[in-house]
Scaffold this motif. Structure first.
Motif: not given
Length: 178
Positions: A23, A26-27, A105
């Motif tokens: 994640d 990609y992000r 996150r």
């Protein structure tokens, strides 16, 4: 932070850790998975759990068991290429603890998880022995990354300044061993 625990990753944690890492690439990085840069993400066990002097830590949300942050350390120094030759010579493999994959996150940032992960990784490097330096590199385009690492270590190479018309646009740091 009482709702979170930080521990050495087990085989059961690897899928959750991999999701956090993928994640992030990609992000936050906008690159997606690039094998030559991110191969360790696919084989976390082979990269961090199996080799001596390597480790992978995870921060786990105790309320639901989800991995919400990661941090890894290995004994590989920066490679040349793509890094400058002098940097690879200054931080040779075997003598250098390289911090990798310190990712949190977005909804769990600003809670001290990354700082705690780094502290435990530095403790691991000191306990393992044989490391003369702790090295890492970061992409300064990721919001907050450069300021975070500057608060913990010293810049040894800023490729934005050394290679204004090219290069990786990466900032390299050295952190003190605990």
């Amino acid at each position: 932070m009482r709702d979170f625990s930080i521990r050495t990753a087990t085989l059961d944690d690897l899928d959750g850790a991999r999701v956090v890492m993928l994640d992030t690439v990609y992000r936050d990085f906008g690159t997606g998975y690039i094998p030559r840069w991110h191969r360790d993400i696919i084989d976390l066990q082979g990269a961090y759990l199996a080799p001596a002097r390597h480790t992978l830590l995870v921060a786990v949300d105790e309320r639901n068991g989800a991995v919400v942050a990661t941090g890894a350390l290995d004994s590989r120094g920066p490679a040349h290429p793509p890094n400058p030759r002098w940097l690879a010579e200054r931080y040779p493999s075997g003598e250098t603890a390289q911090l990798r994959r310190v990712y949190v996150r977005p909804e769990h940032r600003r809670r001290g998880l990354a700082r705690q992960l780094v502290g435990e990784l530095l403790d691991f490097a000191a306990a393992e022995g044989g490391y003369r330096a702790v090295y890492l590199h970061t992409d300064p385009a990721v919001p907050g990354a450069e300021a975070f690492w500057r608060s913990l270590g010293k810049v040894v190479c800023d490729e934005r300044q050394e290679q204004p018309d090219g290069g990786q646009r990466i900032v390299h740091f050295e952190l003190p061993i605990a």
